[in-house]
Design an enzyme around this catalytic site. Structure first.
Site, PDB file in Angstrom:
ATOM      1  N   ARG A 155       0.845  -1.207   0.000  1.00  0.00           N
ATOM      2  CA  ARG A 155       0.000   0.000   0.000  1.00  0.00           C
ATOM      3  C   ARG A 155       0.876   1.252   0.000  1.00  0.00           C
ATOM      4  O   ARG A 155       0.612   2.222  -0.722  1.00  0.00           O
ATOM      5  CB  ARG A 155      -0.896   0.014   1.248  1.00  0.00           C
ATOM      6  CG  ARG A 155      -2.054  -0.955   1.211  1.00  0.00           C
ATOM      7  CD  ARG A 155      -2.753  -1.051   2.565  1.00  0.00           C
ATOM      8  NE  ARG A 155      -3.980  -1.838   2.479  1.00  0.00           N
ATOM      9  CZ  ARG A 155      -4.519  -2.513   3.480  1.00  0.00           C
ATOM     10  NH1 ARG A 155      -3.931  -2.505   4.671  1.00  0.00           N
ATOM     11  NH2 ARG A 155      -5.636  -3.188   3.315  1.00  0.00           N
ATOM     12  N   HIS A 179       1.172  -5.381  12.308  1.00  0.00           N
ATOM     13  CA  HIS A 179       0.212  -5.138  11.225  1.00  0.00           C
ATOM     14  C   HIS A 179      -1.012  -4.516  11.879  1.00  0.00           C
ATOM     15  O   HIS A 179      -1.946  -5.192  12.277  1.00  0.00           O
ATOM     16  CB  HIS A 179      -0.147  -6.457  10.522  1.00  0.00           C
ATOM     17  CG  HIS A 179      -1.248  -6.303   9.504  1.00  0.00           C
ATOM     18  ND1 HIS A 179      -1.182  -5.387   8.485  1.00  0.00           N
ATOM     19  CD2 HIS A 179      -2.429  -6.955   9.356  1.00  0.00           C
ATOM     20  CE1 HIS A 179      -2.289  -5.480   7.749  1.00  0.00           C
ATOM     21  NE2 HIS A 179      -3.059  -6.422   8.264  1.00  0.00           N
TER      22      HIS A 179
END
EC number: 1.1.1.27
Length: 317
Positions: A155, A179
């Site tokens: 991303r 994460h």
């Protein structure tokens, strides 16, 4: 031909992420055999039928079937995508209680089959559940891998590529840590086609630090925005799982920001967390230890401590 090695992946959990992962594996011809296991037998069988009907269009004939935990015995990789979903407004770490119980059962069933391959974990909170999988399985730490920050890094690379007008493949930048909400960018090593991002900022007035900070914020909140709009995230993480699977089965020695066990690297011990690591047929061949600046190191240590605080009540040392 009889001696040719057949790569086999067992997928546990045919929900949004699992079925998208199966779709990616078949479309990229990554494995020779794929077995799908799910408590909802009809859903898994439906996926197998649907995927098989498109086999004529795949680059490589992947033998796809519905199975049970017994089919994990000779699998090279067991990818776990099963578990409770993240609900709108719910953090990944709030899922921990529900999913630890689910994982204890799943990992126990897989190991009872005689499985001796590599676990790939996708279910959130992924760093916690990767640690749990390692603990429950008794396998060497190198053979338990979480998706980590592979998607976050992808991303990040995509958003930076849009900002700087370069292909994502030419953007070299990492998101490391949990994460989740405490992940961090490694600006000190980020470069576009070999040119450090810091140098681009200094030389071009059009590029601004506050805009880069906004990109980091967008990366961190990407999942929440997607969940608000469509209820779940699955294509991106499925593609990152396919990428990790390819690195394993093709013995690539690729460096990916997976969730792996740290034993002193980055000044951190006894936690699975997203860092660049060399991935090959044996699992994790080694951790790539970036030289972080003082701010990055402090942020990374904080991220690791957040994970350790969550692990502590569940896993006594």
């Amino acid at each position: 031909m009889m001696n040719e090695r057949v790569n086999k992946v067992a997928l546990i959990g045919a929900g949004f992420v699992g079925s998208s992962y199966a779709f990616a594996l078949i479309n990229q011809g990554i494995t020779d055999e794929l077995v799908i296991i799910d408590v909802n037998r009809e859903k898994a069988m439906g996926d197998v039928m649907d995927l098989n009907h498109g086999k004529a269009f795949a680059p490589h004939p992947v033998k796809t079937s519905y199975g049970t935990y017994e089919d994990c015995k000779d699998a090279d990789i067991v990818c776990i995508c099963a578990g409770a979903n993240q609900k709108p407004g719910e953090t990944r770490l709030e899922l921990v209680e529900k999913n630890l119980a689910i994982f204890k059962s799943i990992v126990g069933e897989v190991m009872a089959s005689g499985f001796d391959g590599i676990f790939l974990v996708a279910t959130n909170p992924v760093d916690i559940l990767t640690y749990a999988t390692w603990t429950f399985s008794g396998l060497p730490k190198e053979r338990v891998i979480g998706s980590g920050t592979t998607l976050d890094s992808a991303r990040f690379r995509y958003m930076l590529s849009e900002y700087f007008g370069a292909a994502p493949q030419n953007v070299h930048a990492h998101i490391i840590g949990e994460h989740g909400d405490t992940e961090l960018p490694v600006w000190s090593h980020a470069n576009i086609g070999g040119v450090p991002v810091q140098q681009l900022l200094e030389k071009h007035a059009a590029y601004k630090q506050d805009e880069l900070d906004q990109i980091v914020d967008d990366v961190k909140n990407a999942a929440y925005h997607i969940i608000e709009k469509k209820g779940a995230t699955y294509y991106g993480v499925a593609m990152s799982l396919a990428r990790i699977t390819k690195a394993i089965l093709r013995n690539e020695n690729s460096i990916l920001t997976v969730s792996t066990y740290l034993d002193g690297q980055y000044g951190v011990n006894d936690v699975f967390i997203g860092v660049p690591a060399v991935v090959n047929r044996n699992g994790i061949a080694g951790v790539t230890e970036l030289e972080l600046n003082e701010t990055e190191q402090a942020q990374f240590s904080r991220s690791a401590n957040v994970l350790k605080d969550i692990l502590a009540p569940h896993f006594a040392e």
